[in-house]
Design a protein around this motif. Structure first.
Motif, PDB file in Angstrom:
ATOM      1  N   GLN A 290      -7.143  14.587   1.755  1.00  0.00           N
ATOM      2  CA  GLN A 290      -7.324  16.033   1.889  1.00  0.00           C
ATOM      3  C   GLN A 290      -7.798  16.649   0.579  1.00  0.00           C
ATOM      4  OE1 GLN A 290      -3.589  17.461   3.383  1.00  0.00           O
ATOM      5  NE2 GLN A 290      -4.015  16.802   5.478  1.00  0.00           N
ATOM      6  N   ALA A 291      -7.243  16.176  -0.543  1.00  0.00           N
ATOM      7  CA  ALA A 291      -7.657  16.693  -1.846  1.00  0.00           C
ATOM      8  C   ALA A 291      -9.121  16.355  -2.123  1.00  0.00           C
ATOM      9  CB  ALA A 291      -6.759  16.133  -2.947  1.00  0.00           C
ATOM     10  N   CYS A 292      -9.538  15.146  -1.753  1.00  0.00           N
ATOM     11  CA  CYS A 292     -10.942  14.753  -1.932  1.00  0.00           C
ATOM     12  C   CYS A 292     -11.849  15.623  -1.075  1.00  0.00           C
ATOM     13  CB  CYS A 292     -11.136  13.284  -1.558  1.00  0.00           C
ATOM     14  SG  CYS A 292     -10.467  12.136  -2.749  1.00  0.00           S
ATOM     15  N   ASP A 293     -11.461  15.792   0.187  1.00  0.00           N
ATOM     16  CA  ASP A 293     -12.254  16.632   1.089  1.00  0.00           C
ATOM     17  C   ASP A 293     -12.377  18.049   0.554  1.00  0.00           C
ATOM     18  OD1 ASP A 293     -12.575  14.488   2.792  1.00  0.00           O
ATOM     19  OD2 ASP A 293     -10.998  15.131   4.190  1.00  0.00           O
TER      20      ASP A 293
ATOM     21  N   ASP B  47      -2.889  10.486   2.910  1.00  0.00           N
ATOM     22  CA  ASP B  47      -3.448  11.673   3.556  1.00  0.00           C
ATOM     23  C   ASP B  47      -3.606  12.814   2.552  1.00  0.00           C
ATOM     24  OD1 ASP B  47      -3.626  10.428   6.003  1.00  0.00           O
ATOM     25  OD2 ASP B  47      -1.813  11.367   6.832  1.00  0.00           O
ATOM     26  N   HIS B  48      -2.638  12.942   1.669  1.00  0.00           N
ATOM     27  CA  HIS B  48      -2.699  13.996   0.644  1.00  0.00           C
ATOM     28  C   HIS B  48      -3.939  13.813  -0.226  1.00  0.00           C
ATOM     29  CE1 HIS B  48      -1.484  16.705  -2.566  1.00  0.00           C
ATOM     30  NE2 HIS B  48      -1.645  15.710  -3.419  1.00  0.00           N
ATOM     31  N   TYR B  49      -4.200  12.588  -0.650  1.00  0.00           N
ATOM     32  CA  TYR B  49      -5.367  12.332  -1.488  1.00  0.00           C
ATOM     33  C   TYR B  49      -6.669  12.513  -0.713  1.00  0.00           C
ATOM     34  CZ  TYR B  49      -2.195  10.581  -5.050  1.00  0.00           C
ATOM     35  OH  TYR B  49      -1.201  10.478  -5.985  1.00  0.00           O
TER      36      TYR B  49
ATOM     37  N   SER C   4       0.838  -1.199   0.000  1.00  0.00           N
ATOM     38  CA  SER C   4       0.000   0.000   0.000  1.00  0.00           C
ATOM     39  C   SER C   4       0.873   1.248   0.000  1.00  0.00           C
ATOM     40  CB  SER C   4      -0.934   0.012   1.210  1.00  0.00           C
ATOM     41  OG  SER C   4      -0.169   0.018   2.395  1.00  0.00           O
ATOM     42  N   ALA C   5       0.295   2.362  -0.451  1.00  0.00           N
ATOM     43  CA  ALA C   5       1.015   3.634  -0.514  1.00  0.00           C
ATOM     44  C   ALA C   5       1.310   4.124   0.893  1.00  0.00           C
ATOM     45  CB  ALA C   5       0.174   4.656  -1.262  1.00  0.00           C
ATOM     46  N   PRO C   6       2.386   4.902   1.053  1.00  0.00           N
ATOM     47  CA  PRO C   6       2.691   5.459   2.371  1.00  0.00           C
ATOM     48  C   PRO C   6       1.523   6.286   2.895  1.00  0.00           C
ATOM     49  CG  PRO C   6       4.480   5.868   0.830  1.00  0.00           C
ATOM     50  CD  PRO C   6       3.352   5.280   0.055  1.00  0.00           C
ATOM     51  N   LEU C   7       1.386   6.337   4.204  1.00  0.00           N
ATOM     52  CA  LEU C   7       0.283   7.051   4.830  1.00  0.00           C
ATOM     53  C   LEU C   7       0.263   8.515   4.433  1.00  0.00           C
ATOM     54  CD1 LEU C   7      -2.092   6.866   6.717  1.00  0.00           C
ATOM     55  CD2 LEU C   7      -0.556   7.256   8.640  1.00  0.00           C
ATOM     56  N   ALA C   8       1.429   9.154   4.340  1.00  0.00           N
ATOM     57  CA  ALA C   8       1.487  10.578   3.983  1.00  0.00           C
ATOM     58  C   ALA C   8       0.876  10.816   2.610  1.00  0.00           C
ATOM     59  CB  ALA C   8       2.918  11.073   4.021  1.00  0.00           C
ATOM     60  N   THR C   9       1.132   9.935   1.659  1.00  0.00           N
ATOM     61  CA  THR C   9       0.560  10.071   0.317  1.00  0.00           C
ATOM     62  C   THR C   9      -0.944   9.910   0.376  1.00  0.00           C
ATOM     63  OG1 THR C   9       2.574   9.193  -0.652  1.00  0.00           O
ATOM     64  CG2 THR C   9       0.621   9.172  -2.030  1.00  0.00           C
TER      65      THR C   9
END
Length: 69
Positions: A15-18, A11-13, A4-9
Motif C-alpha cells: 500500500q505504501a508503494c502504491d 500489505d502495508h508495504y 517470510s514476513a506476515p501478510l499484514a506487514t
C-alpha cells in the motif's frame, strides 16, 4: 531459509508503494527519486540530532547545565 514476513506487514508495504507511485502521477522514477530525497533529508536530521546529543547540548541548542544528566 528465512521465514517470510506476515501478510499484514507485506500489505502495508504494498500500500505504501502504491501510494508513493500515485503521489508521483504513476511515474516510477519520480517515486524512487522522491523516496531517496526523503531518506537523505531524514539522514541529515539524524546527523544533526546526533551532533546535538554528542555535543552535550539540550534540545534548544543551549549548553547543558553542569551536573545535569
Amino acid at each position: 531459509m528465512a521465514e517470510s514476513a506476515p501478510l499484514a506487514t507485506n500489505d502495508h508495504y504494498e500500500q505504501a508503494c502504491d501510494q508513493a507511485i500515485a503521489m508521483c502521477g504513476g511515474n516510477l522514477r519520480g517515486a524512487i527519486k522522491a523516496l531517496i530525497m526523503a531518506n537523505e533529508y531524514l539522514e541529515t536530521e539524524l546527523e544533526e540530532l546526533q551532533a546535538l546529543v554528542s555535543g552535550g547540548l539540550t534540545r534548544t541548542g543551549s549548553p547543558r547545565a553542569k551536573g545535569a544528566a
